[in-house]
Design an enzyme around this catalytic site. Structure first.
Site, PDB file in Angstrom:
ATOM      1  CE1 TYR A 178      -8.922   1.198   1.515  1.00  0.00           C
ATOM      2  CE2 TYR A 178      -7.417   0.457  -0.199  1.00  0.00           C
ATOM      3  CZ  TYR A 178      -8.124   0.214   0.957  1.00  0.00           C
ATOM      4  OH  TYR A 178      -8.026  -1.001   1.586  1.00  0.00           O
ATOM      5  CD  GLU A 196      -7.186  -3.866  -0.217  1.00  0.00           C
ATOM      6  OE1 GLU A 196      -7.089  -5.091  -0.007  1.00  0.00           O
ATOM      7  OE2 GLU A 196      -6.564  -3.003   0.437  1.00  0.00           O
ATOM      8  CG  HIS A 207     -10.954  -4.946   1.423  1.00  0.00           C
ATOM      9  ND1 HIS A 207     -11.334  -3.732   1.969  1.00  0.00           N
ATOM     10  CD2 HIS A 207      -9.634  -5.082   1.686  1.00  0.00           C
ATOM     11  CE1 HIS A 207     -10.298  -3.175   2.544  1.00  0.00           C
ATOM     12  NE2 HIS A 207      -9.246  -3.966   2.398  1.00  0.00           N
ATOM     13  CG  HIS A 264      -2.188  -0.755   1.069  1.00  0.00           C
ATOM     14  ND1 HIS A 264      -3.039  -0.647  -0.009  1.00  0.00           N
ATOM     15  CD2 HIS A 264      -2.753  -1.678   1.886  1.00  0.00           C
ATOM     16  CE1 HIS A 264      -4.075  -1.454   0.138  1.00  0.00           C
ATOM     17  NE2 HIS A 264      -3.931  -2.099   1.285  1.00  0.00           N
TER      18      HIS A 264
HETATM   19  C1  LIG Z   1      -4.250  -8.872   3.721  1.00  0.00           C
HETATM   20  C2  LIG Z   1      -4.240  -7.746   4.686  1.00  0.00           C
HETATM   21  C3  LIG Z   1      -5.548  -7.009   4.740  1.00  0.00           C
HETATM   22  O1  LIG Z   1      -6.420  -7.117   3.934  1.00  0.00           O
HETATM   23  O2  LIG Z   1      -5.631  -6.177   5.834  1.00  0.00           O
HETATM   24  C4  LIG Z   1      -6.821  -5.522   6.065  1.00  0.00           C
HETATM   25  C5  LIG Z   1      -7.713  -6.046   7.038  1.00  0.00           C
HETATM   26  C6  LIG Z   1      -7.416  -7.335   7.725  1.00  0.00           C
HETATM   27  C7  LIG Z   1      -8.885  -5.332   7.325  1.00  0.00           C
HETATM   28  C8  LIG Z   1      -9.143  -4.127   6.665  1.00  0.00           C
HETATM   29  C9  LIG Z   1      -8.262  -3.622   5.686  1.00  0.00           C
HETATM   30  C10 LIG Z   1      -7.103  -4.332   5.376  1.00  0.00           C
HETATM   31  C11 LIG Z   1      -6.174  -3.817   4.308  1.00  0.00           C
HETATM   32  O3  LIG Z   1      -4.939  -3.716   4.556  1.00  0.00           O
HETATM   33  O4  LIG Z   1      -6.674  -3.521   3.197  1.00  0.00           O
HETATM   34 ZN   LIG Z   2      -5.262  -3.540   1.763  1.00  0.00          ZN
END
Ligand SMILES: CCC(=O)Oc1c(C)cccc1C(=O)O
Ligand SMILES: [Zn+2]
Ligand SMILES: [Ca+2]
Ligand SMILES: [Ca+2]
Length: 319
Positions: A159, A168, A234, A148
């Site tokens: 984002y 992401e 995500h 990131h």
């Molecule tokens: C693979 C790491 C990841 O996705 O971390 C997040 C979590 C666990 C919750 C919310 C956001 C993130 C992120 O870093 O995008």
């Molecule tokens: Zn992330």
């Protein structure tokens, strides 16, 4: 702290032996301060509060084996591995290319099921022990977070919506590529598998090979168009993650066959796109063009790699 470089060892979240651990000896204590990479890697403890960065982790000996330090040990070591990937593969010195200090904080808040890059540093919760265990215990997670930072200094993909899903996916992709490089024996196309649901085996936070396992789309026509999670950053990342999986491993998806070219080329192509062609507002379609151009630059316009990138994006419905 001002001191001398030292090399110690430690125990990680999964009770994994960690060595070498680059530390600093100052006034008779050892600190999780690695002066050998860029302008340094510094790892802190928030002591379950939310003020950052917290306290630089120290120990009376150079063996960081205490339970309380396991999350810090992995955060520190895995940040170093991710630094090494970018430096040895692309000659990139830290996340900004100029040796920026890499800061991580563990034990953030309480029962915190999150990890994030806050624009200045990495932050890791301990999890609630059911959904997550301390999140720095996954190399793919640490590499995801540090990526990131790389993205923020390069394309700076906004984002939200499609640019956010690209942001992401790029972090998931490099989390996976780094895992293949430094944990080849247990590398996979899953995200966060080492620190997710300790009572359930075989699952993960996300799957690049089969996003649908977590209810995420693997085809553009099935993208999420709501406003949740900044427009599904995500979730819709699954479309790009699926394309990336097909690029590396190959396969047939929606009747389109893709010949895999491996994770090394996957990383090279996405790195060039992120540093040369993508912009903060890039869409999925613009990302396809950027990645095709990147593959063409690197391997040739008629190369197998360029054909694979085209086919992978066609397979996920992005033209
Ligand atoms: C693979 C790491 C990841 O996705 O971390 C997040 C979590 C666990 C919750 C919310 C956001 C993130 C992120 O870093 O995008
Ligand atoms: Zn992330
Ligand atoms: Ca993984
Ligand atoms: Ca699990």
């Amino acid at each position: 702290v001002t001191g001398s470089n030292a090399v110690g060892s430690g125990t990680g979240v999964l009770n994994n032996a960690v060595s070498p651990l680059n530390t600093t000896l100052a006034s008779g204590s050892y600190y999780l301060q690695d002066n050998t990479r860029g302008n340094g890697i510094f790892t802190y403890n928030a002591n379950n509060r939310t003020s950052l960065p917290g306290t630089l982790v120290s120990n009376t000996t150079n063996a960081f084996t205490a339970t309380t330090n396991k999350a810090a040990v992995d955060a520190h070591y895995y940040a170093g591995k991710t630094y090494d990937y970018y430096k040895s593969t692309f000659n990139r010195n830290s996340y900004n290319g100029s040796g920026a200090i890499i800061k991580s904080t563990v034990h953030y808040s309480s029962n915190y099921n999150n990890a994030f890059w806050n624009g200045s540093q990495m932050v890791y919760g301990d999890g609630d022990g059911t959904t997550f265990i301390p999140l720095s215990g996954g190399l793919d997670v640490v590499a995801h977070e540090l990526t990131h930072a790389v993205t923020s200094t390069e394309s700076n993909l906004i984002y939200q919506n499609e640019s956010g899903a690209l942001n992401e996916a790029i972090s998931d992709i490099f989390g996976t590529v780094v895992e293949f490089k430094y944990q080849a024996d247990k590398a996979d196309y899953l995200i966060g598998e080492d620190i997710y649901t300790p009572n359930t085996s075989g699952d993960a936070l996300r799957s690049m090979a089969n996003p649908a396992l977590n209810g995420d789309p693997d085809y553009y026509g099935n993208r999420y168009t709501g406003t949740g999670d900044n427009g599904g950053v995500h979730t819709n990342s699954g479309i790009i993650n699926k394309a990336a999986y097909l690029i590396a491993a190959g396969g047939t998806h929606h009747s389109v066959s893709v010949t895999g070219i491996g994770v090394d080329k996957l990383g090279a192509i996405f790195y060039r796109a992120n540093t040369v062609y993508l912009t903060s507002s890039s869409t999925f379609s613009q990302a396809r063009a950027a990645l095709v151009q990147s593959a063409s630059d690197l391997y040739g316009s008629t190369s197998a790699a360029t054909t694979t990138v085209k086919n992978a994006f066609t397979a996920v419905g992005v033209n």
